[in-house]
Design an enzyme around this catalytic site. Structure first.
Site, PDB file in Angstrom:
ATOM      1  N   VAL A 240      55.993   7.593 -32.087  1.00  0.00           N
ATOM      2  CA  VAL A 240      55.956   6.227 -32.607  1.00  0.00           C
ATOM      3  C   VAL A 240      54.528   5.820 -32.985  1.00  0.00           C
ATOM      4  CG1 VAL A 240      56.252   3.800 -31.914  1.00  0.00           C
ATOM      5  CG2 VAL A 240      58.044   5.470 -31.432  1.00  0.00           C
TER       6      VAL A 240
ATOM      7  N   ASP B 137      44.633   7.767 -26.677  1.00  0.00           N
ATOM      8  CA  ASP B 137      45.678   8.495 -25.941  1.00  0.00           C
ATOM      9  C   ASP B 137      45.031   9.187 -24.749  1.00  0.00           C
ATOM     10  OD1 ASP B 137      48.727   9.668 -27.038  1.00  0.00           O
ATOM     11  OD2 ASP B 137      47.821  10.526 -25.231  1.00  0.00           O
TER      12      ASP B 137
ATOM     13  N   ARG C  37      46.040  16.230 -27.388  1.00  0.00           N
ATOM     14  CA  ARG C  37      46.687  15.555 -28.524  1.00  0.00           C
ATOM     15  C   ARG C  37      45.620  14.917 -29.430  1.00  0.00           C
ATOM     16  NH1 ARG C  37      50.780  14.899 -32.065  1.00  0.00           N
ATOM     17  NH2 ARG C  37      51.381  12.750 -32.433  1.00  0.00           N
TER      18      ARG C  37
ATOM     19  N   CYS D 121      65.748   8.269 -26.332  1.00  0.00           N
ATOM     20  CA  CYS D 121      66.087   6.923 -26.822  1.00  0.00           C
ATOM     21  C   CYS D 121      67.543   6.602 -26.516  1.00  0.00           C
ATOM     22  CB  CYS D 121      65.825   6.833 -28.330  1.00  0.00           C
ATOM     23  SG  CYS D 121      64.072   6.772 -28.709  1.00  0.00           S
TER      24      CYS D 121
ATOM     25  N   ARG E 117      62.442  17.044 -25.180  1.00  0.00           N
ATOM     26  CA  ARG E 117      62.588  16.206 -23.993  1.00  0.00           C
ATOM     27  C   ARG E 117      64.031  15.721 -23.849  1.00  0.00           C
ATOM     28  NH1 ARG E 117      57.948  12.081 -25.074  1.00  0.00           N
ATOM     29  NH2 ARG E 117      58.730  12.475 -27.162  1.00  0.00           N
TER      30      ARG E 117
HETATM   31  N1  NAD Z   1      60.601   8.790 -30.501  1.00  0.00           N
HETATM   32  C1  NAD Z   1      61.419   7.931 -31.102  1.00  0.00           C
HETATM   33  O1  NAD Z   1      62.184   8.293 -31.960  1.00  0.00           O
HETATM   34  C2  NAD Z   1      61.403   6.465 -30.772  1.00  0.00           C
HETATM   35  C3  NAD Z   1      62.015   5.580 -31.654  1.00  0.00           C
HETATM   36  C4  NAD Z   1      61.969   4.236 -31.378  1.00  0.00           C
HETATM   37  C5  NAD Z   1      61.365   3.798 -30.209  1.00  0.00           C
HETATM   38  N2  NAD Z   1      60.812   4.690 -29.345  1.00  0.00           N
HETATM   39  C6  NAD Z   1      60.164   4.170 -28.150  1.00  0.00           C
HETATM   40  O2  NAD Z   1      58.770   4.164 -28.374  1.00  0.00           O
HETATM   41  C7  NAD Z   1      58.066   4.453 -27.171  1.00  0.00           C
HETATM   42  C8  NAD Z   1      57.166   5.662 -27.360  1.00  0.00           C
HETATM   43  O3  NAD Z   1      57.974   6.772 -27.630  1.00  0.00           O
HETATM   44  P1  NAD Z   1      57.406   8.114 -28.261  1.00  0.00           P
HETATM   45  O4  NAD Z   1      58.579   8.919 -28.645  1.00  0.00           O
HETATM   46  O5  NAD Z   1      56.368   7.822 -29.291  1.00  0.00           O
HETATM   47  O6  NAD Z   1      56.701   8.753 -26.994  1.00  0.00           O
HETATM   48  P2  NAD Z   1      55.780  10.057 -26.970  1.00  0.00           P
HETATM   49  O7  NAD Z   1      55.969  10.657 -25.654  1.00  0.00           O
HETATM   50  O8  NAD Z   1      56.006  10.868 -28.203  1.00  0.00           O
HETATM   51  O9  NAD Z   1      54.300   9.507 -27.099  1.00  0.00           O
HETATM   52  C9  NAD Z   1      53.702   8.720 -26.174  1.00  0.00           C
HETATM   53  C10 NAD Z   1      52.204   9.000 -26.181  1.00  0.00           C
HETATM   54  O10 NAD Z   1      51.629   8.076 -25.281  1.00  0.00           O
HETATM   55  C11 NAD Z   1      50.626   8.736 -24.533  1.00  0.00           C
HETATM   56  N3  NAD Z   1      50.438   7.992 -23.309  1.00  0.00           N
HETATM   57  C12 NAD Z   1      51.214   7.960 -22.195  1.00  0.00           C
HETATM   58  N4  NAD Z   1      50.698   7.098 -21.303  1.00  0.00           N
HETATM   59  C13 NAD Z   1      49.586   6.571 -21.866  1.00  0.00           C
HETATM   60  C14 NAD Z   1      48.630   5.626 -21.453  1.00  0.00           C
HETATM   61  N5  NAD Z   1      48.716   5.033 -20.268  1.00  0.00           N
HETATM   62  N6  NAD Z   1      47.603   5.325 -22.279  1.00  0.00           N
HETATM   63  C15 NAD Z   1      47.495   5.928 -23.475  1.00  0.00           C
HETATM   64  N7  NAD Z   1      48.364   6.836 -23.926  1.00  0.00           N
HETATM   65  C16 NAD Z   1      49.402   7.139 -23.140  1.00  0.00           C
HETATM   66  C17 NAD Z   1      51.162  10.139 -24.337  1.00  0.00           C
HETATM   67  O11 NAD Z   1      50.105  11.039 -24.056  1.00  0.00           O
HETATM   68  C18 NAD Z   1      51.836  10.389 -25.699  1.00  0.00           C
HETATM   69  O12 NAD Z   1      50.954  10.998 -26.613  1.00  0.00           O
HETATM   70  C19 NAD Z   1      59.139   4.625 -26.101  1.00  0.00           C
HETATM   71  O13 NAD Z   1      59.369   3.401 -25.480  1.00  0.00           O
HETATM   72  C20 NAD Z   1      60.362   5.025 -26.908  1.00  0.00           C
HETATM   73  O14 NAD Z   1      61.562   4.688 -26.262  1.00  0.00           O
HETATM   74  C21 NAD Z   1      60.791   6.015 -29.623  1.00  0.00           C
END
Ligand code: NAD
Length: 433
Positions: free
Chosen positions: A31, A49, A54, A301, A372
């Site tokens: 995202v 991050d 990454r 999700c 995942r």
């Molecule tokens: N992946 C999807 O398709 C999607 C779609 C809509 C909404 N979402 C929501 O968006 C959110 C993020 O999902 P995602 O898929 O991008 O997750 P992700 O795991 O791909 O990415 C999250 C990133 O955040 C970083 N991170 C974790 N804790 C952190 C912190 N304290 N400070 C800084 N960085 C940190 C991780 O290292 C990682 O790179 C979730 O709530 C998910 O439900 C995801």
């Protein structure tokens, strides 16, 4: 990790129409990165991050999630923090025609790099624990990080999927405690859920209408304008943060329940020896029949968000029946698929104990490297319980990640030996063609 409130911090004036927007994105995953890339076409953006690996990859133009292609990423990435102008670099336009110094994306694992931002967007994971309860730890940690650098007039926008109330009840208190600032007086908050679909190159972040919301009417307007600048599909300003949170969580819960229904149909039609796909095709000729197909519901999700809603409902004394029934049905499908494979093999006279099966695909969905919460693992484990030896081939998955997460060997190249059965687990384009 708890941070003490900072004693010294710069105190810029409250946001004005003319103030330069300086954006910090917290969490550069599926995202965060596409959003950071998009906003960086209009504003200076610093992506923060905690995963150094990454950050290094992104600074080198590599996105292992494959959401942003290398050419686009390299054209957006800045080698210097745009919020810390270098005296030597006085020109606005870089020599190679790349991004100007004022816009572009710089990624960093160092909190100091986001200290002069005035808009923070939080896009960290919101998983569930082993008991299917929301795990808000990444959200708390990201809120603490932002709290450390929060200044008067700043805005914090949450994009992570949560239950209604989480932003104001869980995150805002962390921001207030760590920053020492007062909500809706010193800083403002918004919620704008992300709706991207990993691997989908048609519905990219800019082409999906975005729900926005803010903690005051003015903050809501400001946040809506920020997104409207880059989201070509437009924005929808929800009347409150809670409405925006609830809207996101029900979108995925609705998909989960609809898929659970067609999964139930598949089980029924299997018993009746009717082809489910043919039934769905025929029913789909009616204008209001919804086009859902049976299958495994994995990822982080659709299979996770309903638990966020369920937990909130339970906290208020309501036990959700349909939502959790949908979850149970979808979570049972791995085992069911394995049992159907075994049935087919027995019907063909194949001895089950010691049989060799090839599993095509292990990612949680097609054309996406994300493993995942993949439910293919449930199928593999169930097949192994029957005494079957399973070999896994997936051109998208990273073998090291699969090994680390599930202790399963997988290969990016197709094995050359013969098998008693092949399961088309994930509909990657490579397999379909
Ligand atoms: N992946 C999807 O398709 C999607 C779609 C809509 C909404 N979402 C929501 O968006 C959110 C993020 O999902 P995602 O898929 O991008 O997750 P992700 O795991 O791909 O990415 C999250 C990133 O955040 C970083 N991170 C974790 N804790 C952190 C912190 N304290 N400070 C800084 N960085 C940190 C991780 O290292 C990682 O790179 C979730 O709530 C998910 O439900 C995801």
């Amino acid at each position: 990790m708890t941070y003490a409130p900072k004693t010294e911090k710069p105190q810029p004036t409250a946001p004005t129409e003319t103030q330069t927007i300086k954006i910090g994105i917290i969490g550069l995953g599926y995202v965060g990165l596409p959003l950071a890339r998009l906003l960086a076409t209009k504003h200076p953006v610093v992506g923060f991050d905690i995963n150094r690996h990454r950050v290094d990859d992104l600074q080198n133009g590599i996105d292992t999630t494959r959401e942003v292609d290398q050419t686009t990423l390299k054209a957006t990435i800045l080698q210097h923090n745009p919020l810390v102008p270098l005296p030597a670099l006085v020109t606005d336009v870089s020599q190679n025609g790349g991004p100007t110094l004022k816009t572009g994306l710089f990624c960093s694992p160092d909190i100091m790099d986001i200290q002069s931002c005035n808009h923070y967007i939080i896009t960290v994971p919101t998983p569930i624990d082993k008991n299917n309860r929301p795990d808000l730890r990444p959200l708390y940690a990201a809120s603490e990080t932002v709290g450390r650098v929060l200044k008067k007039g700043d805005t914090v926008i949450y994009e992570s999927t949560v239950y209604p109330g989480a932003t104001e009840e869980e995150c805002v208190p962390v921001l207030e405690r760590v920053s020492g600032l007062k909500f809706n007086a010193d800083f403002f908050v918004g919620y704008s859920p992300e709706r991207i679909n990993p691997g989908d190159k048609k519905h990219t972040v800019d082409k999906i209408l975005k729900i926005t919301s803010g903690s005051t009417p003015e903050a809501a307007q400001r946040i809506d304008r920020l997104y409207a600048e880059v989201i070509t599909a437009g924005t929808y300003m929800a009347p409150s943060i809670k409405v925006a949170e609830a809207a996101k969580v029900i979108e995925n819960s609705q998909r989960d329940i609809n898929i659970a229904f067609v999964n139930e149909l598949a089980k029924i039609f299997n018993l009746l020896e009717i082809d489910t796909q043919e039934v769905l095709k025929a029913a789909g000729t009616k204008w209001n029949f919804l086009p859902f197909t049976p299958g495994l519901v994995g990822g982080h999700c659709i299979g996770v968000d309903p638990y966020y809603l369920a937990q909130k409902a339970q906290q208020h004394g309501y036990h959700p029946e349909i939502i959790l029934a949908g979850r149970r049905m979808n979570d049972s499908m791995g085992e069911y698929v394995a049992s159907q494979v075994v049935k087919c093999m027995i019907k063909k006279g194949i001895a089950i104990g010691g049989a060799e099966v090839l599993m095509l695909g292990i990612t949680f969905k097609e054309n996406c490297p994300d493993v995942r919460n993949t439910k293919i693992v449930d199928v593999i484990h169930a097949l192994q319980d029957y005494g079957i030896k399973v070999t896994t081939f997936d051109p998208w998955a990273t073998p090291e990640e699969v090994k680390r997460e599930y202790n399963i060997e997988t290969s990016n190249t197709i094995p050359q030996n013969t098998f008693d059965a092949i399961v088309l687990g994930v509909a990657h384009n490579e397999f379909l063609s």
